[in-house]
Design a protein around this motif. Sequence first.
Motif, PDB file in Angstrom:
ATOM      1  N   ILE A   4       0.840  -1.198   0.000  1.00 35.06           N
ATOM      2  CA  ILE A   4       0.000   0.000   0.000  1.00 35.06           C
ATOM      3  C   ILE A   4       0.875   1.248   0.000  1.00 35.06           C
ATOM      4  O   ILE A   4       1.773   1.398   0.834  1.00 35.06           O
ATOM      5  CB  ILE A   4      -0.944   0.003   1.213  1.00 35.06           C
ATOM      6  N   GLU A   5       0.614   2.139  -0.958  1.00 35.30           N
ATOM      7  CA  GLU A   5       1.346   3.395  -1.050  1.00 35.30           C
ATOM      8  C   GLU A   5       0.519   4.526  -0.451  1.00 35.30           C
ATOM      9  O   GLU A   5      -0.708   4.443  -0.370  1.00 35.30           O
ATOM     10  CB  GLU A   5       1.671   3.703  -2.512  1.00 35.30           C
ATOM     11  N   HIS A   6       1.216   5.578  -0.044  1.00 30.63           N
ATOM     12  CA  HIS A   6       0.550   6.704   0.612  1.00 30.63           C
ATOM     13  C   HIS A   6       0.918   8.010  -0.092  1.00 30.63           C
ATOM     14  O   HIS A   6       2.069   8.218  -0.462  1.00 30.63           O
ATOM     15  CB  HIS A   6       0.939   6.763   2.092  1.00 30.63           C
ATOM     16  N   LEU A  14      -6.105  22.010   2.458  1.00 31.13           N
ATOM     17  CA  LEU A  14      -5.819  20.913   3.382  1.00 31.13           C
ATOM     18  C   LEU A  14      -5.056  19.801   2.672  1.00 31.13           C
ATOM     19  O   LEU A  14      -5.322  19.490   1.508  1.00 31.13           O
ATOM     20  CB  LEU A  14      -7.108  20.333   3.948  1.00 31.13           C
ATOM     21  N   ASN A  15      -4.104  19.200   3.357  1.00 33.99           N
ATOM     22  CA  ASN A  15      -3.422  18.023   2.850  1.00 33.99           C
ATOM     23  C   ASN A  15      -4.210  16.787   3.273  1.00 33.99           C
ATOM     24  O   ASN A  15      -4.271  16.457   4.464  1.00 33.99           O
ATOM     25  CB  ASN A  15      -1.996  17.944   3.405  1.00 33.99           C
ATOM     26  N   LEU A  16      -4.832  16.135   2.298  1.00 28.55           N
ATOM     27  CA  LEU A  16      -5.649  14.969   2.577  1.00 28.55           C
ATOM     28  C   LEU A  16      -4.895  13.699   2.216  1.00 28.55           C
ATOM     29  O   LEU A  16      -4.341  13.583   1.116  1.00 28.55           O
ATOM     30  CB  LEU A  16      -6.963  15.040   1.794  1.00 28.55           C
ATOM     31  N   HIS A  17      -4.869  12.769   3.140  1.00 36.36           N
ATOM     32  CA  HIS A  17      -4.128  11.527   2.960  1.00 36.36           C
ATOM     33  C   HIS A  17      -4.953  10.490   2.206  1.00 36.36           C
ATOM     34  O   HIS A  17      -6.147  10.319   2.458  1.00 36.36           O
ATOM     35  CB  HIS A  17      -3.724  10.959   4.322  1.00 36.36           C
ATOM     36  N   VAL A  18      -4.294   9.804   1.275  1.00 32.02           N
ATOM     37  CA  VAL A  18      -4.926   8.748   0.498  1.00 32.02           C
ATOM     38  C   VAL A  18      -3.995   7.544   0.469  1.00 32.02           C
ATOM     39  O   VAL A  18      -2.813   7.671   0.141  1.00 32.02           O
ATOM     40  CB  VAL A  18      -5.218   9.208  -0.948  1.00 32.02           C
ATOM     41  N   ALA A  19      -4.514   6.375   0.823  1.00 37.16           N
ATOM     42  CA  ALA A  19      -3.784   5.122   0.685  1.00 37.16           C
ATOM     43  C   ALA A  19      -4.231   4.457  -0.610  1.00 37.16           C
ATOM     44  O   ALA A  19      -5.405   4.534  -0.979  1.00 37.16           O
ATOM     45  CB  ALA A  19      -4.054   4.216   1.874  1.00 37.16           C
ATOM     46  N   GLU A  20      -3.291   3.811  -1.300  1.00 34.47           N
ATOM     47  CA  GLU A  20      -3.621   3.269  -2.628  1.00 34.47           C
ATOM     48  C   GLU A  20      -2.799   2.033  -2.926  1.00 34.47           C
ATOM     49  O   GLU A  20      -1.633   1.917  -2.529  1.00 34.47           O
ATOM     50  CB  GLU A  20      -3.354   4.342  -3.687  1.00 34.47           C
ATOM     51  N   THR A  21      -3.408   1.079  -3.615  1.00 39.84           N
ATOM     52  CA  THR A  21      -2.705  -0.092  -4.103  1.00 39.84           C
ATOM     53  C   THR A  21      -3.431  -0.644  -5.315  1.00 39.84           C
ATOM     54  O   THR A  21      -4.626  -0.409  -5.495  1.00 39.84           O
ATOM     55  CB  THR A  21      -2.573  -1.181  -3.010  1.00 39.84           C
ATOM     56  N   ARG A  54      -7.917  -1.318  -8.857  1.00 41.14           N
ATOM     57  CA  ARG A  54      -7.158  -0.278  -8.174  1.00 41.14           C
ATOM     58  C   ARG A  54      -7.944   0.105  -6.925  1.00 41.14           C
ATOM     59  O   ARG A  54      -9.139   0.416  -7.010  1.00 41.14           O
ATOM     60  CB  ARG A  54      -6.988   0.936  -9.087  1.00 41.14           C
ATOM     61  N   ALA A  55      -7.306   0.056  -5.764  1.00 41.34           N
ATOM     62  CA  ALA A  55      -8.000   0.298  -4.498  1.00 41.34           C
ATOM     63  C   ALA A  55      -7.487   1.568  -3.841  1.00 41.34           C
ATOM     64  O   ALA A  55      -6.279   1.789  -3.752  1.00 41.34           O
ATOM     65  CB  ALA A  55      -7.800  -0.887  -3.556  1.00 41.34           C
ATOM     66  N   ILE A  56      -8.417   2.409  -3.392  1.00 40.87           N
ATOM     67  CA  ILE A  56      -8.080   3.690  -2.775  1.00 40.87           C
ATOM     68  C   ILE A  56      -8.875   3.839  -1.479  1.00 40.87           C
ATOM     69  O   ILE A  56     -10.067   3.533  -1.437  1.00 40.87           O
ATOM     70  CB  ILE A  56      -8.410   4.863  -3.719  1.00 40.87           C
ATOM     71  N   ALA A  57      -8.195   4.301  -0.432  1.00 41.10           N
ATOM     72  CA  ALA A  57      -8.882   4.549   0.842  1.00 41.10           C
ATOM     73  C   ALA A  57      -8.391   5.878   1.414  1.00 41.10           C
ATOM     74  O   ALA A  57      -7.236   5.994   1.819  1.00 41.10           O
ATOM     75  CB  ALA A  57      -8.609   3.419   1.834  1.00 41.10           C
ATOM     76  N   PRO A  58      -9.243   6.896   1.432  1.00 36.61           N
ATOM     77  CA  PRO A  58      -8.846   8.184   1.989  1.00 36.61           C
ATOM     78  C   PRO A  58      -9.092   8.252   3.491  1.00 36.61           C
ATOM     79  O   PRO A  58      -9.903   7.506   4.048  1.00 36.61           O
ATOM     80  CB  PRO A  58      -9.780   9.164   1.261  1.00 36.61           C
TER      81      PRO A  58
END
Length: 245
Positions: A4-6, A14-21, A54-58
């Motif tokens: 999982i990349e970030h 705002l800096n919004l974080h997103v995890a992705e793989t 492609r999976a994304i989780a904010p």
Amino acid sequence: MDKIEHKYIKVQGLNLHVAETGTGPNVVVFLHGFPEIWYSWRHQMVAVAAAGFRAIAPDYRGYGLSDPPAEPEKASFKDITNDLLATLDHLGINKVFLVAKDFGARPAYLFALLHPERVSGVITLGVPFIPPGTAEFHKSLPEGFYISRWQEPGRAEADFGRHDAKTVVRNIYILFSRSEIPIAPENKEIMDLVDASTPLPPWLTAEDLATYGALYEKSGFRTALQVPYRYILMFYSISKFCFHC
């Protein structure tokens, strides 16, 4: 979870974080609930990526690794849907499957209604669709019901403030893993319903709890108490909510 990349995306300052793989042509976006963060979807993200998606989780604004809004007490479901739209635009993604649980189902439903051309499908767990302005359930909730307590400004802050963030998350997950609904008697608070000796649920490890605790220590609970618990009263008020306001 080294697969999982970030990354961070700038949205409205705002800096919004997103995890992705994953790198598949079809995209799945996972929307978390409370007391959760992107990490709650880590296993599903890896499985979905292995299946060719492609999976994304904010992390929502004010949650996890994302910046908090300047005024957490004014946060709303609209912020989440707007942030999601901006995130998809930034990543160049035209259409997604939305998978959401707990209160994350509300912005999933709203996003699908507001932007149907961007949604391939919606899967939710735990929260059915209820049109804004039609629900009366909150009027029949008992006084000590956890939602009622957390909607009262200052009360949850005082209750949570007696513990560190890790303990608050621990207690909530223990309460939510039981079959009975958390209801506190008049002389107790929600955190008092869990004894310090109570073990963690079998599906939550000490490492998991440390991860949640560290990130809620960073974010605090101000935004989380506003969205969903306090904003939901406005969400179900015809006079105060509309899809475009």
